[in-house]
Scaffold this motif. Structure first.
Motif, short mmCIF file in Angstrom:
data_model
loop_
_atom_site.label_atom_id
_atom_site.label_comp_id
_atom_site.label_asym_id
_atom_site.label_seq_id
_atom_site.Cartn_x
_atom_site.Cartn_y
_atom_site.Cartn_z
N LYS A 178 73.94 -13.93 23.16
CA LYS A 178 73.16 -12.70 22.89
C LYS A 178 71.90 -12.63 23.72
CE LYS A 178 72.13 -13.31 18.62
NZ LYS A 178 71.62 -13.08 17.28
N ASN A 198 70.87 -20.36 33.75
CA ASN A 198 72.04 -20.43 34.65
C ASN A 198 71.81 -21.58 35.62
OD1 ASN A 198 72.76 -17.94 33.48
ND2 ASN A 198 71.59 -16.84 35.03
N LYS A 215 67.13 -13.09 38.04
CA LYS A 215 66.98 -13.69 36.71
C LYS A 215 67.85 -14.94 36.57
CE LYS A 215 67.39 -11.76 32.01
NZ LYS A 215 67.18 -10.49 31.32
N ARG A 220 68.37 -9.81 24.24
CA ARG A 220 67.55 -9.05 23.31
C ARG A 220 68.19 -7.69 23.04
NH1 ARG A 220 62.28 -8.24 26.10
NH2 ARG A 220 63.68 -8.12 27.88
N ARG A 232 71.88 -6.93 23.53
CA ARG A 232 72.50 -7.10 24.85
C ARG A 232 73.27 -8.42 24.90
NH1 ARG A 232 67.37 -4.35 27.57
NH2 ARG A 232 66.35 -6.30 27.08
N SER A 246 77.48 -18.02 19.36
CA SER A 246 76.09 -17.96 19.83
C SER A 246 75.30 -19.10 19.18
CB SER A 246 75.49 -16.60 19.45
OG SER A 246 74.10 -16.69 19.29
#
Ligand code: BTX
Length: 323
Positions: free
Chosen positions: A117, A208, A183, A119, A122, A90
């Motif tokens: 990661k 993305n 999203k 929030r 998650r 991460s």
């Protein structure tokens, strides 16, 4: 030496640079220069070679290497130092490890994350070379209570950058960026506090860009810029996001004017005027989103007419994708 050769080509993109100049500058032989140029071409860089003129960089592949990003940035502090990984667990976790000794604006970026990661523990789907996964180390002189504004500024920089690239992106309070109600970007802000001052903030941004396959559990809520029909280069997006971020961030640090940020958040909001659900402890309550106040909090009106300010939490838009 290959990196240094590439750096010279990048600094002079679109212009011929002679082999002699590169060999003198790097103190290597002409045949070594030629070998490095060949290796750079093999990585996908378009380089024109003309006898007696030298080499001209015409175009580069969509890789995120530090020198390429730096050569395109217009910023003064953000991205002066860029730490690049092919793969990492991460970028936020790495940035937290080096934050204390790093200068403000240092960026950690990776082509993929194995433990991206979100929030509250998650996950963040971070497949190789499909997206932008980066963390910015910040050391703002603001009160810890004002830290949420950094997340808002990050969201604004992403939507402003995407809108400049003609992508109709919006902010879904508090920290998602949407295209067509799905999203496309998430922001994770983590901070370390000492007594009553901020030691550092690690601002993680995941976008993305070219992802086409999302796992079953998120495929109905997630999208990518390419999936929505926009074929953009990651490098163009990242440099524009960082340029926008530095402008907004420095303006805020200098003026501490929250109203300007709130007004922009309203302008790009996916929620204002919409019927929504407010989700709290597994309970969904119908409401209408009516405003974002100076603190960046969401103002909603429930069906019984009561008006409430939401400081944090989750909402979903009713009717549309219900995300
Ligand atoms: P979040 O908690 O708002 O969103 C996470 C949720 O979003 C997941 O539970 C899942 O439902 C959904 N999701 C997971 N991956 C994706 C994806 N790629 N696209 C859309 N939806 C997804 C958002 O948290 C904060 C994300 C920050 C990511 C950056 S990347 C660089 C930095 N390093 C790191 O580990 N995290 C940040």
């Amino acid at each position: 030496m290959k990196e240094k050769t590439l750096k010279i080509l990048l600094e002079n993109k679109g212009e011929f640079i002679s082999g002699e100049y590169i060999s003198e500058k790097l103190n290597i032989s002409r045949s070594a220069v030629w070998k490095h140029i060949k290796a750079i071409k093999d990585e996908g860089y378009a380089i024109e070679s003309v006898t007696k003129k030298g080499y001209k960089l015409i175009d580069y592949p969509d890789v995120m290497e530090s020198e390429i990003i730096k050569s395109k940035l217009k910023t003064n502090i953000i991205g002066k130092e860029i730490i690049y990984f092919e793969t990492i667990d991460s970028t936020n976790d790495y940035a937290k490890k080096i934050a204390k000794k790093s200068s403000e604006g240092t960026i950690v970026i990776s082509e993929e994350q194995t433990k991206g990661k979100g929030r509250m523990g998650r996950f963040w789907h971070s497949s190789k070379k499909d997206g932008i996964y980066m963390s910015i180390i910040l050391k703002p002189d603001i009160l810890p209570n004002d830290a949420p504004i950094i997340t808002q500024i990050a969201g604004l920089s992403v939507v402003k950058a995407l809108n400049k690239l003609n992508v109709d992106a919006k902010i879904k309070w508090p920290n998602d960026i949407l295209i067509n109600n799905k999203k496309v970007c998430g922001i994770l802000t983590e901070m370390s506090i000492e007594i009553d001052r901020i030691d550092y903030i690690v601002l993680g941004i995941g976008i993305n860009v070219k992802t086409l396959d999302f796992s079953e559990d998120i495929k109905n809520i997630a999208t990518s810029i390419l999936k929505e029909g926009y074929n953009l280069n990651r490098l163009d997006i990242i440099t524009l996001v960082l340029d926008e971020f530095e402008n907004l961030y420095l303006d805020y640090i200098n003026t501490k004017n929250k109203q300007i940020i709130a007004n922009m958040c309203k302008e790009y909001s996916a929620l204002i005027g919409k019927d929504i659900y407010v989700i709290q402890f597994n309970d969904r309550k119908r409401a209408k989103c009516i405003d974002i106040n100076k603190e960046g909090n969401l103002i909603v009106q429930y069906e019984d007419g009561s008006i409430k300010e939401l400081i944090s939490g989750e909402v979903s838009i009713r009717g549309e994708s219900e995300y």
